[in-house]
Design an enzyme around this catalytic site. Structure first.
Site, mmCIF file in Angstrom:
data_model
loop_
_atom_site.group_PDB
_atom_site.id
_atom_site.type_symbol
_atom_site.label_atom_id
_atom_site.label_comp_id
_atom_site.label_asym_id
_atom_site.label_seq_id
_atom_site.Cartn_x
_atom_site.Cartn_y
_atom_site.Cartn_z
ATOM 1 N N ARG A 142 -0.790 -2.175 -6.908
ATOM 2 C CA ARG A 142 -1.197 -3.275 -6.012
ATOM 3 C C ARG A 142 -2.136 -4.234 -6.756
ATOM 4 O O ARG A 142 -1.977 -5.458 -6.677
ATOM 5 C CB ARG A 142 -1.881 -2.674 -4.783
ATOM 6 C CG ARG A 142 -2.226 -3.657 -3.663
ATOM 7 C CD ARG A 142 -2.572 -2.851 -2.420
ATOM 8 N NE ARG A 142 -3.241 -3.624 -1.386
ATOM 9 C CZ ARG A 142 -2.617 -4.374 -0.474
ATOM 10 N NH1 ARG A 142 -1.294 -4.475 -0.502
ATOM 11 N NH2 ARG A 142 -3.292 -5.028 0.458
ATOM 12 N N TYR A 191 -9.374 -10.384 -6.815
ATOM 13 C CA TYR A 191 -8.338 -10.435 -7.845
ATOM 14 C C TYR A 191 -8.372 -11.716 -8.676
ATOM 15 O O TYR A 191 -7.501 -11.934 -9.511
ATOM 16 C CB TYR A 191 -6.947 -10.295 -7.208
ATOM 17 C CG TYR A 191 -6.728 -8.970 -6.544
ATOM 18 C CD1 TYR A 191 -6.563 -7.820 -7.295
ATOM 19 C CD2 TYR A 191 -6.705 -8.863 -5.159
ATOM 20 C CE1 TYR A 191 -6.372 -6.590 -6.685
ATOM 21 C CE2 TYR A 191 -6.512 -7.635 -4.539
ATOM 22 C CZ TYR A 191 -6.345 -6.508 -5.314
ATOM 23 O OH TYR A 191 -6.154 -5.292 -4.709
ATOM 24 N N HIS A 246 -2.499 2.346 -5.833
ATOM 25 C CA HIS A 246 -3.265 1.101 -5.688
ATOM 26 C C HIS A 246 -3.355 0.329 -7.001
ATOM 27 O O HIS A 246 -3.572 -0.886 -6.990
ATOM 28 C CB HIS A 246 -4.658 1.409 -5.135
ATOM 29 C CG HIS A 246 -5.023 0.542 -3.969
ATOM 30 N ND1 HIS A 246 -4.368 0.600 -2.757
ATOM 31 C CD2 HIS A 246 -5.948 -0.448 -3.832
ATOM 32 C CE1 HIS A 246 -4.892 -0.296 -1.923
ATOM 33 N NE2 HIS A 246 -5.844 -0.942 -2.556
ATOM 34 N N ARG A 280 0.848 -1.194 0.000
ATOM 35 C CA ARG A 280 0.000 0.000 0.000
ATOM 36 C C ARG A 280 0.886 1.249 0.000
ATOM 37 O O ARG A 280 2.033 1.208 0.458
ATOM 38 C CB ARG A 280 -0.906 0.022 1.237
ATOM 39 C CG ARG A 280 -1.808 -1.192 1.380
ATOM 40 C CD ARG A 280 -2.564 -1.153 2.698
ATOM 41 N NE ARG A 280 -3.458 -2.300 2.874
ATOM 42 C CZ ARG A 280 -3.134 -3.429 3.495
ATOM 43 N NH1 ARG A 280 -1.912 -3.568 4.017
ATOM 44 N NH2 ARG A 280 -4.012 -4.413 3.611
ATOM 45 N N HIS A 332 -3.660 -9.024 3.554
ATOM 46 C CA HIS A 332 -5.108 -9.027 3.781
ATOM 47 C C HIS A 332 -5.454 -9.891 4.988
ATOM 48 O O HIS A 332 -4.972 -11.020 5.100
ATOM 49 C CB HIS A 332 -5.843 -9.592 2.555
ATOM 50 C CG HIS A 332 -5.951 -8.630 1.426
ATOM 51 N ND1 HIS A 332 -6.124 -9.027 0.114
ATOM 52 C CD2 HIS A 332 -5.923 -7.270 1.400
ATOM 53 C CE1 HIS A 332 -6.197 -7.959 -0.655
ATOM 54 N NE2 HIS A 332 -6.069 -6.891 0.089
ATOM 55 N N LYS A 336 -1.748 -2.475 8.032
ATOM 56 C CA LYS A 336 -2.907 -1.972 8.780
ATOM 57 C C LYS A 336 -2.920 -2.568 10.181
ATOM 58 O O LYS A 336 -2.610 -3.740 10.365
ATOM 59 C CB LYS A 336 -4.196 -2.344 8.046
ATOM 60 C CG LYS A 336 -4.468 -1.505 6.805
ATOM 61 C CD LYS A 336 -5.818 -1.854 6.214
ATOM 62 C CE LYS A 336 -6.149 -0.963 5.031
ATOM 63 N NZ LYS A 336 -7.470 -1.291 4.451
#
Length: 300
Positions: A249, A281, A246, A149, A272, A173
């Site tokens: 990504r 994806y 992004h 990210r 994730h 995150k």
């Protein structure tokens, strides 16, 4: 509404300190909650405690009438649900009226990604004889090589990179850490930048920093700065595409899956928490579908 704004500031502090959310994510929360505060003013609701489920339904109706997308509405409701969950925890309210509201089903959009020839156009426009060109090349090579990210990219420090095994320690995150590998192209671009361009940029800094990517004044590059740089690179490459951090990504994940990588591994690389986030994806490019068809169908 003074108390309301004070409470929002408490929530923002919680997101920053306890949840360790990025500036961008926090800005989204502030925007979503601020929109509800405007609704409260119009409806003359003075206190957060006074908000009822009927008010939530009325707010939802307004959002639909303004033709907002299901995805946008779902995000706003999720932000407000989290906000009220925090208020409950802090005993500022006695119930969460958003807990009862059903979220609209998000539209499943296929993420925009780049084809190899489009990527190549971005990789050849940077002047590698300049500090800025070396930095930009290292940055886009790394974004594509790792799928990280933009906030993660801006937080990389020199000590996080291990060139002996070509891995970087990434803080994602919620401050969750993971190691991501990078390849030969990214390694060469990073080494060139660190040994030359970065030193030139660092010499302009008022305060030394070990952040990997520096701006023209020697300070840490911000996510906004990265987006501005990418816009400039895309313009110079004469691509009629919208490319954000992004996009790299999305491209990273799409290319890996198209070449046979398993979903769980891609999930780990992307950082994730849930496999469902990675499953978006699993679309494949038209070229790849054509290739599979021609090589697999008996009468192709």
């Amino acid at each position: 509404m003074e108390n309301v704004n004070f409470t929002l500031n408490l929530f923002i502090e919680y997101l920053q300190i306890e949840k360790n959310y990025s500036e961008y994510t926090i800005a989204c929360y502030k925007h979503d909650i601020g929109e509800f505060f405007e609704f409260m003013e119009r409806e003359q609701i003075k206190q957060l405690q006074q908000v009822s489920y009927s008010d939530v339904r009325l707010f939802l109706t307004e959002l639909h009438q303004r033709k907002q997308s299901s995805r946008s509405i779902a995000r706003k409701m999720s932000s407000l649900r989290s906000f009220y969950k925090f208020l409950l925890r802090e005993k500022i309210v006695s119930e969460n009226p958003f807990a009862l509201a059903s979220l609209p089903k998000k539209e499943q959009k296929i993420p925009h990604f780049l084809y190899p020839d489009e990527l190549e156009q971005l990789f050849v426009v940077n002047d590698l004889n300049t500090a800025i060109g070396q930095r930009n090349q290292a940055m886009i090579e790394l974004l594509y090589a790792t799928g990280i990210r933009v906030s993660e990219c801006c937080n990389i420090r020199l000590s996080h990179i291990d060139f002996s095994v070509c891995t970087i320690l990434i803080s994602g995150k919620g401050n969750k850490q993971r190691y991501v590998p990078f390849g030969t192209y990214a390694k060469e671009a990073l080494e060139r930048y660190i040994q030359d361009g970065r030193q030139q940029l660092a010499s302009k800094a008022k305060t030394p920093t070990d952040v990997l990517f520096l701006n023209a004044r020697g300070g840490a590059l911000t996510p906004r700065g990265v987006r501005h740089i990418l816009n400039d690179i895309v313009e110079r490459a004469a691509l009629s595409l919208k490319v954000s951090p992004h996009t790299f990504r999305h491209t990273f994940a799409t290319h890996l899956l198209n070449e046979g990588a398993d979903l769980r591994s891609v999930q780990e690389l992307l950082g994730h928490a849930h496999l469902s986030s990675t499953q978006v994806y699993t679309h494949v490019t038209k070229d790849h579908l054509r290739y599979v068809y021609l090589h697999s169908h008996p009468r192709a």
